[in-house]
Write a protein that holds these residues in place. Structure first.
Motif, PDB file in Angstrom:
ATOM      1  N   LYS A  18       0.847  -1.200   0.000  1.00 56.56           N
ATOM      2  CA  LYS A  18       0.000   0.000   0.000  1.00 56.56           C
ATOM      3  C   LYS A  18       0.875   1.240   0.000  1.00 56.56           C
ATOM      4  O   LYS A  18       2.080   1.183   0.228  1.00 56.56           O
ATOM      5  CB  LYS A  18      -0.920   0.023   1.217  1.00 56.56           C
ATOM      6  N   ARG A  19       0.257   2.377  -0.276  1.00 56.31           N
ATOM      7  CA  ARG A  19       0.949   3.657  -0.177  1.00 56.31           C
ATOM      8  C   ARG A  19       0.973   4.132   1.286  1.00 56.31           C
ATOM      9  O   ARG A  19       0.170   3.707   2.111  1.00 56.31           O
ATOM     10  CB  ARG A  19       0.236   4.714  -1.024  1.00 56.31           C
ATOM     11  N   ASP A  20       1.922   5.039   1.539  1.00 57.73           N
ATOM     12  CA  ASP A  20       2.000   5.678   2.847  1.00 57.73           C
ATOM     13  C   ASP A  20       1.813   7.183   2.637  1.00 57.73           C
ATOM     14  O   ASP A  20       2.579   7.817   1.920  1.00 57.73           O
ATOM     15  CB  ASP A  20       3.358   5.402   3.489  1.00 57.73           C
ATOM     16  N   TYR A  21       0.797   7.737   3.278  1.00 59.99           N
ATOM     17  CA  TYR A  21       0.461   9.143   3.084  1.00 59.99           C
ATOM     18  C   TYR A  21       0.947  10.024   4.233  1.00 59.99           C
ATOM     19  O   TYR A  21       0.526  11.170   4.367  1.00 59.99           O
ATOM     20  CB  TYR A  21      -1.054   9.294   2.934  1.00 59.99           C
ATOM     21  N   VAL A  80      -3.694  -5.764   1.610  1.00 60.32           N
ATOM     22  CA  VAL A  80      -3.408  -5.050   0.373  1.00 60.32           C
ATOM     23  C   VAL A  80      -4.518  -4.046   0.091  1.00 60.32           C
ATOM     24  O   VAL A  80      -5.703  -4.381   0.184  1.00 60.32           O
ATOM     25  CB  VAL A  80      -3.296  -6.036  -0.812  1.00 60.32           C
ATOM     26  N   VAL A  81      -4.127  -2.818  -0.253  1.00 60.37           N
ATOM     27  CA  VAL A  81      -5.079  -1.847  -0.773  1.00 60.37           C
ATOM     28  C   VAL A  81      -4.992  -1.946  -2.287  1.00 60.37           C
ATOM     29  O   VAL A  81      -4.037  -1.442  -2.897  1.00 60.37           O
ATOM     30  CB  VAL A  81      -4.758  -0.425  -0.280  1.00 60.37           C
ATOM     31  N   LYS A  82      -5.937  -2.620  -2.907  1.00 57.88           N
ATOM     32  CA  LYS A  82      -5.822  -2.967  -4.326  1.00 57.88           C
ATOM     33  C   LYS A  82      -5.678  -1.746  -5.227  1.00 57.88           C
ATOM     34  O   LYS A  82      -4.931  -1.779  -6.220  1.00 57.88           O
ATOM     35  CB  LYS A  82      -7.020  -3.809  -4.758  1.00 57.88           C
ATOM     36  N   ILE A 112       0.366  -5.588  -8.232  1.00 61.80           N
ATOM     37  CA  ILE A 112       0.767  -6.941  -7.830  1.00 61.80           C
ATOM     38  C   ILE A 112       0.598  -7.895  -8.998  1.00 61.80           C
ATOM     39  O   ILE A 112      -0.457  -7.949  -9.628  1.00 61.80           O
ATOM     40  CB  ILE A 112      -0.069  -7.431  -6.630  1.00 61.80           C
ATOM     41  N   THR A 113       1.650  -8.660  -9.273  1.00 61.46           N
ATOM     42  CA  THR A 113       1.609  -9.672 -10.323  1.00 61.46           C
ATOM     43  C   THR A 113       2.116 -10.988  -9.742  1.00 61.46           C
ATOM     44  O   THR A 113       3.230 -11.056  -9.215  1.00 61.46           O
ATOM     45  CB  THR A 113       2.501  -9.283 -11.518  1.00 61.46           C
TER      46      THR A 113
END
Length: 306
Positions: A232-235, A259-261, A266-267
């Motif tokens: 995920k991102r970090d804000y 996971v925040v899709k 992701i692969t």
């Protein structure tokens, strides 16, 4: 006819320098030449720095190196090229900690290889506070390679691969404890480039906090991951738009997915799984099989049909 006699070249053998206390350890570092080994001969309390330009091996030799605990000083700060090993077993690197004095045990700003030995500590503060056990890069490019050993922090991040860092893991045990309902204690937390092809690893975190950096974690080979996978991102310090990347082409996974899709790339094109990953992650031209081996139903495998 002119005959030329070949003169054999003489190659100087690397020196093994022994250290029994702070003074002899610092002298060994200062005097070390390329390829030399510094061997601990007794437990030593010291915070040491490997200068830029040095290329040495630190052999724990069954002894313990404990960082002296100066505030904001790691037990080992590496600016050069350093290999850490333990030739006889039970060797360890740690740091004197207190609640107001948490810091890294190893801070790598050069090229570091960990072949064997233990790096561990118990964080004196509760999540989400604390300091990473090992920090790689952050202010400039640095490379950390882990081929063996045991790396564990009770209560916070074990290995943090920061911005501009390259992390290669081919073996060893890397773990953490201290998960809470809102925080995951990462065994490996990646903000740079991490290539994991072996070893046994706990929670794996891939994140991005600033669009000037890329974050990619590649897992393959015979790596074993057991814990939680976070992507995920970090804000905290901004509003990034890039997505952190996770690519899996092999390995064994007994994991939960956090996971925040919408924030993750992701692969999955390989690997064995105790529980099924999200089908949306499976790579194009690949499928997820549900199979049974030896009567143990419930395993999943991602591969190509045929």
């Amino acid at each position: 006819m002119v005959f030329v006699m070949a003169v054999p070249m003489t190659v100087s053998a690397a020196t093994v320098r022994e250290a029994t206390d702070l003074a002899t350890l610092n002298k060994a570092i200062t005097d070390a030449e390329v390829g030399d080994t510094i061997k601990l001969k007794a437990p030593i309390t010291a915070s040491i720095t490997i200068p830029k330009g040095k290329n040495i091996t630190l052999d724990l030799n069954g002894q313990t190196l404990t960082g002296a605990g100066e505030k904001w000083v790691a037990a080992i700060t590496n600016n050069g090229t350093l290999t850490i090993k333990d030739s006889i077993g039970n060797g360890k690197i740690s740091r004197n900690y207190s609640q107001g004095n948490t810091h890294y045990v190893i801070y790598n700003q050069g090229t570091l290889t960990i072949e064997s030995g233990e790096v561990s500590i118990k964080s004196p503060v509760a999540m989400p506070n604390g300091a990473s056990l090992i920090r790689n890069a952050g202010n400039k490019k640095a490379t950390l390679t882990i081929t063996g050993g045991k790396i564990f922090q009770d209560g916070f991040i074990a290995v943090k691969n920061d911005d501009l860092g390259i992390l290669n893991i081919t073996g060893g045990e890397i773990g953490t404890s201290g998960d809470t309902a809102t925080n995951t204690a990462s065994a490996v937390q990646n903000w740079g480039t991490a290539n994991i092809t072996g070893g046994t690893i706990g929670n794996v975190w891939t994140g991005i906090w600033d669009d000037q950096y890329d974050s990619e974690t590649n897992i393959s080979g015979n790596a074993t991951v057991a814990g939680t996978v976070v992507v995920k991102r970090d804000y905290t310090n901004g509003n990034p738009t890039k997505k952190p990347k996770l690519k899996i082409t092999g390995g064994t996974f007994d994991v939960n997915w956090a996971v925040v899709k919408s924030e993750a790339d992701i692969t999955i094109a390989g690997g064995n799984y105790t529980s099924a990953p999200d089908a949306d992650f499976v790579a194009e031209d690949h499928v997820m099989f549900h199979y049974s081996i030896g009567g143990n139903d419930g395993k999943y495998y991602v591969g190509t049909p045929g």
